[in-house]
Design a protein around this motif. Sequence first.
Motif, PDB file in Angstrom:
ATOM      1  N   ALA A 147      25.677  16.731  17.505  1.00  0.00           N
ATOM      2  CA  ALA A 147      24.748  17.402  16.583  1.00  0.00           C
ATOM      3  C   ALA A 147      24.355  16.391  15.516  1.00  0.00           C
ATOM      4  O   ALA A 147      25.169  16.040  14.649  1.00  0.00           O
ATOM      5  CB  ALA A 147      25.417  18.622  15.956  1.00  0.00           C
ATOM      6  N   PHE A 148      23.116  15.907  15.611  1.00  0.00           N
ATOM      7  CA  PHE A 148      22.683  14.780  14.779  1.00  0.00           C
ATOM      8  C   PHE A 148      21.600  15.222  13.789  1.00  0.00           C
ATOM      9  O   PHE A 148      20.485  15.568  14.178  1.00  0.00           O
ATOM     10  CB  PHE A 148      22.149  13.670  15.696  1.00  0.00           C
ATOM     11  N   PRO A 149      21.916  15.194  12.505  1.00  0.00           N
ATOM     12  CA  PRO A 149      20.939  15.630  11.482  1.00  0.00           C
ATOM     13  C   PRO A 149      20.012  14.487  11.113  1.00  0.00           C
ATOM     14  O   PRO A 149      20.207  13.827  10.092  1.00  0.00           O
ATOM     15  CB  PRO A 149      21.845  16.026  10.309  1.00  0.00           C
ATOM     16  N   GLN A 150      18.963  14.284  11.910  1.00  0.00           N
ATOM     17  CA  GLN A 150      18.045  13.147  11.732  1.00  0.00           C
ATOM     18  C   GLN A 150      17.499  13.042  10.299  1.00  0.00           C
ATOM     19  O   GLN A 150      17.309  11.951   9.777  1.00  0.00           O
ATOM     20  CB  GLN A 150      16.880  13.272  12.723  1.00  0.00           C
ATOM     21  N   GLN A 160      23.364  22.190   6.283  1.00  0.00           N
ATOM     22  CA  GLN A 160      24.758  22.517   6.616  1.00  0.00           C
ATOM     23  C   GLN A 160      24.832  23.701   7.588  1.00  0.00           C
ATOM     24  O   GLN A 160      25.624  23.686   8.536  1.00  0.00           O
ATOM     25  CB  GLN A 160      25.541  22.824   5.336  1.00  0.00           C
ATOM     26  N   ALA A 161      23.995  24.701   7.350  1.00  0.00           N
ATOM     27  CA  ALA A 161      23.994  25.881   8.232  1.00  0.00           C
ATOM     28  C   ALA A 161      23.582  25.486   9.654  1.00  0.00           C
ATOM     29  O   ALA A 161      24.134  25.985  10.643  1.00  0.00           O
ATOM     30  CB  ALA A 161      23.044  26.950   7.682  1.00  0.00           C
ATOM     31  N   MET A 164      26.474  23.904  11.461  1.00  0.00           N
ATOM     32  CA  MET A 164      27.469  24.912  11.877  1.00  0.00           C
ATOM     33  C   MET A 164      26.948  25.715  13.073  1.00  0.00           C
ATOM     34  O   MET A 164      27.711  26.038  13.982  1.00  0.00           O
ATOM     35  CB  MET A 164      27.833  25.804  10.701  1.00  0.00           C
ATOM     36  N   GLU A 165      25.655  25.989  13.079  1.00  0.00           N
ATOM     37  CA  GLU A 165      25.065  26.717  14.206  1.00  0.00           C
ATOM     38  C   GLU A 165      25.123  25.861  15.474  1.00  0.00           C
ATOM     39  O   GLU A 165      25.372  26.375  16.573  1.00  0.00           O
ATOM     40  CB  GLU A 165      23.618  27.105  13.868  1.00  0.00           C
ATOM     41  N   ALA A 166      24.897  24.560  15.318  1.00  0.00           N
ATOM     42  CA  ALA A 166      24.961  23.653  16.478  1.00  0.00           C
ATOM     43  C   ALA A 166      26.359  23.658  17.091  1.00  0.00           C
ATOM     44  O   ALA A 166      26.517  23.631  18.314  1.00  0.00           O
ATOM     45  CB  ALA A 166      24.572  22.244  16.049  1.00  0.00           C
ATOM     46  N   ILE A 167      27.355  23.731  16.246  1.00  0.00           N
ATOM     47  CA  ILE A 167      28.736  23.780  16.745  1.00  0.00           C
ATOM     48  C   ILE A 167      28.981  25.105  17.472  1.00  0.00           C
ATOM     49  O   ILE A 167      29.574  25.157  18.541  1.00  0.00           O
ATOM     50  CB  ILE A 167      29.736  23.604  15.579  1.00  0.00           C
ATOM     51  N   LYS A 192      32.157  14.029   4.198  1.00  0.00           N
ATOM     52  CA  LYS A 192      33.303  14.947   4.016  1.00  0.00           C
ATOM     53  C   LYS A 192      33.054  16.258   4.750  1.00  0.00           C
ATOM     54  O   LYS A 192      33.946  16.820   5.382  1.00  0.00           O
ATOM     55  CB  LYS A 192      33.546  15.212   2.523  1.00  0.00           C
ATOM     56  N   PHE A 193      31.815  16.708   4.687  1.00  0.00           N
ATOM     57  CA  PHE A 193      31.450  17.976   5.323  1.00  0.00           C
ATOM     58  C   PHE A 193      31.667  17.916   6.839  1.00  0.00           C
ATOM     59  O   PHE A 193      32.283  18.803   7.430  1.00  0.00           O
ATOM     60  CB  PHE A 193      29.979  18.295   4.999  1.00  0.00           C
ATOM     61  N   ILE A 194      31.193  16.837   7.470  1.00  0.00           N
ATOM     62  CA  ILE A 194      31.332  16.796   8.938  1.00  0.00           C
ATOM     63  C   ILE A 194      32.769  16.499   9.367  1.00  0.00           C
ATOM     64  O   ILE A 194      33.194  16.965  10.420  1.00  0.00           O
ATOM     65  CB  ILE A 194      30.352  15.794   9.603  1.00  0.00           C
TER      66      ILE A 194
END
Length: 413
Positions: A147-150, A160-161, A164-167, A192-194
């Motif tokens: 899950a890559f946040p380009q 962030q949401a 989490m949805e991708a997971i 830290k979040f990931i």
Amino acid sequence: MLIRNVHIENDASATDVRIENSVFTCIAPFMEPHEHETVIDGAGALLLPPFVDSHVHLDTTLTAGQPEWNETGTLFDGIRIWSERKQTLSREDVLTRAEAAITMMAGNGIQFIRTHVDVTDPGLTALQALLELKEKVRDVADIQIVAFPQEGILSYPRGQALMMEAIRLGADAVGAIPHFEFNRDYGVESLKFIMDLAEQHGLLVDVHCDEIDDPSSRNLEVLATLAYERDMGPRVTASHTTALGSYNDAYACKLFRLLSMSGMNFVSNPLVNMHLGGRFDTYPKRRGLTRVKELTEAGINVSFGEDDIQDPWSPLGAGNMLDVVHMGVYAAQLMGYTQIKESYRYATHNGAHTLNLGDDYGIAVGRPANCILLDAPNFFDALNTHAVVLTNIREGRIIAQSHSPNTVVSCTF
Ligand code: FE2
């Protein structure tokens, strides 16, 4: 199946390899075929475990020129053009292009793929299509999805949401792009979040980390610290890290201690990094590559990826790891005979390590019968002749075949 007269991983001696019930059952010279057994005459060619592309973007693949060509060739114009193109994504569009890429890759002996998928898209269209593709192509390739946040996690609406949805939908790994976030604090927070997400959900981590020629881009030290302190190093990968090629040596020397302690993996993408790197330099112009040679010599795992196949970041690309390794040995100056001969490891074993493939990977008795036969006696010659993959075998089944080009030069001197 009996594969006769092959050199396994540059071994000077030729041997035979038997495959039964989808696994390697015997490796020994001069075996006689069983009755009705399929026999492949290796004719002294090179047998390798399948290629691993440890970093590619199957969602963007084969979109070069849509809606416009990246005429400046910069990373940031690539991101701008892709953000326009992704407005038009559909399930069919992603599947058609990704399947074409997988077909190219199968012909070139790639069986293990880690793809990043842009999840800065409220509909997560590409992610859902590639999750579908992953199941569909299981007989041809194993696909890991990051899950890559380009466009960033903290710098993109509901970033962030969306992660989490991708997971929840089934991504195998979480990514980040800290150097592209609006500021350093967001970059640190995104890491830290990931890492929290990966820990909570037992996922792998692969960060587009410091893909910029700015020597003050120092997110790598943050990622390495988190990986070390949480004892997650082998599950964490730092991709690109091209800024490490621009750090001063005093800082790099200090950083290498932490990188070794962390046990993290690194991925370099020589074709694309050479293409995008040094774009803001006049002369001298930097190579734009991470310190492949130095990391390797420090005992840190480095693998190679193709990154982009004909998309806004790279107009070229044929899904062929030989191209990637060829550029890698030049760009990283791995030009000793032994270094060149052993350079296949960046696209095989090292990639398997990055992907956490474990003991199922490799040519050994009892392991799944995945292997490729290259039209050369060793990898040094394979690189020089751009050898074709004569046979691609997956779990004991032939999934692709080519013929030796056998060019005849008719002119006389
Ligand atoms: Fe990438």
